[in-house]
Design an enzyme around this catalytic site. Structure first.
Site, PDB file in Angstrom:
ATOM      1  N   LYS A   1       0.856  -1.172   0.000  1.00 31.15           N
ATOM      2  CA  LYS A   1       0.000   0.000   0.000  1.00 31.15           C
ATOM      3  C   LYS A   1       0.898   1.230   0.000  1.00 31.15           C
ATOM      4  CE  LYS A   1      -3.462   2.424   2.650  1.00 31.15           C
ATOM      5  NZ  LYS A   1      -4.376   2.392   3.771  1.00 31.15           N
TER       6      LYS A   1
ATOM      7  N   LYS B   1      -2.191  -1.544  -3.879  1.00 26.25           N
ATOM      8  CA  LYS B   1      -3.031  -0.353  -3.836  1.00 26.25           C
ATOM      9  C   LYS B   1      -2.181   0.891  -3.907  1.00 26.25           C
ATOM     10  CE  LYS B   1      -5.885   1.908  -0.454  1.00 26.25           C
ATOM     11  NZ  LYS B   1      -6.344   1.863   0.874  1.00 26.25           N
TER      12      LYS B   1
HETATM   13  C1  PBG Z   1      -6.711   3.442   5.275  1.00 30.31           C
HETATM   14  C2  PBG Z   1      -7.290   3.304   3.925  1.00 30.31           C
HETATM   15  C3  PBG Z   1      -7.173   4.236   2.895  1.00 30.31           C
HETATM   16  C4  PBG Z   1      -7.866   3.732   1.804  1.00 30.31           C
HETATM   17  C5  PBG Z   1      -8.386   2.513   2.182  1.00 30.31           C
HETATM   18  N1  PBG Z   1      -8.004   2.245   3.504  1.00 30.31           N
HETATM   19  C6  PBG Z   1      -6.606   5.573   2.791  1.00 30.31           C
HETATM   20  C7  PBG Z   1      -5.475   6.098   3.471  1.00 30.31           C
HETATM   21  O1  PBG Z   1      -4.459   5.438   3.675  1.00 30.31           O
HETATM   22  O2  PBG Z   1      -5.606   7.264   3.782  1.00 30.31           O
HETATM   23  C8  PBG Z   1      -7.973   4.454   0.500  1.00 30.31           C
HETATM   24  C9  PBG Z   1      -8.984   3.980  -0.445  1.00 30.31           C
HETATM   25  C10 PBG Z   1      -9.302   4.909  -1.539  1.00 30.31           C
HETATM   26  O3  PBG Z   1      -8.653   5.944  -1.763  1.00 30.31           O
HETATM   27  O4  PBG Z   1     -10.271   4.605  -2.235  1.00 30.31           O
HETATM   28  N2  PBG Z   1      -7.334   2.726   6.233  1.00 30.31           N
END
Ligand code: PBG
Length: 329
Positions: A197, A250
């Site tokens: 991520k 992601k």
């Molecule tokens: C964090 C989380 C995030 C997303 C999913 N889970 C964002 C972040 O790290 O701020 C992002 C998903 C998206 O942008 O659609 N728990």
């Protein structure tokens, strides 16, 4: 040896829809799509998110309707994010058995038992500072966060979640969550870890939807640095060694090379998350008439599948499933 022109005419196989379909290498099915849903307390609530057209925060009753519609379209699963009534320093609402996510899971398992329910396990929606773990001296404390994540995951499993998906990026969380689930007799609860991520600008609209923007600083101290690819493979292998059943990359679109590399290196079930910013860009350009929104949606999704993702988390899940059904009819 492959023949060359004029023996070989690649256009021969592109001449008709039927021919193109016959040699198509990648398919996309509704069952491979996962729809993210944002749940909050109350009843009859449907609050649209400005930066994510078509996406809303809903109460559990409304969420069940959305999930039923998704299920009727053949969508593979839903991914739940909770917006708690109150936030505190350690995000204690995250493991509240009466929290929005836990309530939603129980309701979904009653109303649409066959739909796969995935829960996002993270602290950022629950902490008043908006970081993905507990703070110690201004820094997110890795090891102290692990037990909180494990408590949240167990509470989701207890409510009936099929899959828990830790997205916090703390080191060692998969192993700790697996052990906690097994201890609590949830050996069959699947872990889908957000293994790679990235600290991405494309999460912007999500933070409005989930009310989870960090009050200060950013997430670069725990999410991955965008230039790194080998590191993504190491993260994925480490999560698998700790017990992850499936892994996630992601964002998806700007990281298709990562999807391909992680799939090649692990041969594990792989999810890719087409995040909020990817969705918002396509929607915004389509609204202005700059691109054909429907075609761009389908092309972005097939690209993610072609790169190697088995399943795709996407805010387009419903629109894409509808489109796939219409194409078949
Ligand atoms: C964090 C989380 C995030 C997303 C999913 N889970 C964002 C972040 O790290 O701020 C992002 C998903 C998206 O942008 O659609 N728990």
């Amino acid at each position: 040896m492959t023949a060359s022109f004029p023996e070989s005419r690649p256009r021969r196989l592109r001449r008709t829809p039927a021919l193109r379909q016959l040699v198509r290498e990648t398919v996309l099915a509704p069952s491979q799509l996962v729809l993210p849903l944002f749940v909050r307390g109350g009843t009859g609530i449907r609050q649209p998110v400005g930066s994510l057209p078509g996406v809303a925060q809903t109460s559990v009753d409304e969420l069940v309707r959305d999930a039923e519609a998704a299920s009727a379209l053949g969508i593979g699963g839903v991914l739940l994010f909770g917006i708690p009534d109150r936030k505190d320093e350690i995000g204690s609402n995250a493991w509240d058995p009466r929290g929005p996510v836990q309530n939603a899971v129980r309701e979904l398992k009653r109303s649409v038992p066959d739909l796969v329910v995935i829960t996002d396990v993270c602290m950022c929606e629950y902490t008043d500072h908006g970081h993905c773990g507990v703070l110690e001296g201004g820094d997110v404390a890795n090891d102290a966060t692990l037990e909180l994540l494990a408590k949240a995951a167990v509470s989701h499993a207890e409510a009936g979640a099929d899959i828990v998906a830790p997205s916090d990026m703390m080191d060692g969380r998969v192993g700790v969550i697996r052990a906690a689930l097994d201890d609590a007799q949830y050996a069959n609860t699947v872990i889908l870890s957000y293994a790679a991520k990235y600290a991405s600008a494309f999460y912007g609209p999500f933070r409005e939807a989930a009310e989870s923007a960090p009050r200060s600083g950013d997430r670069r101290g725990y999410q991955m640095d965008p230039p790194n690819a080998d590191e993504a493979v190491r993260e994925a292998l480490q999560d698998i060694a700790e017990g992850a059943d499936a892994i996630m990359v992601k964002p998806a679109g700007p990281y298709l090379d990562i999807v391909a590399r992680v799939k090649a290196a692990t041969r594990h079930p792989l999810a890719a998350y087409q995040v909020s910013g990817e969705y918002a860009m396509i929607r915004a350009a389509a609204e202005r008439g700059w691109i054909d929104g429907d075609r761009a949606m389908m092309e972005s999704l097939i690209g993610i599948r072609r790169a190697g993702a088995d399943m795709i988390v996407t805010y387009f899940a419903v629109d894409a499933a509808r489109r796939l059904r219409a194409d078949r009819a």
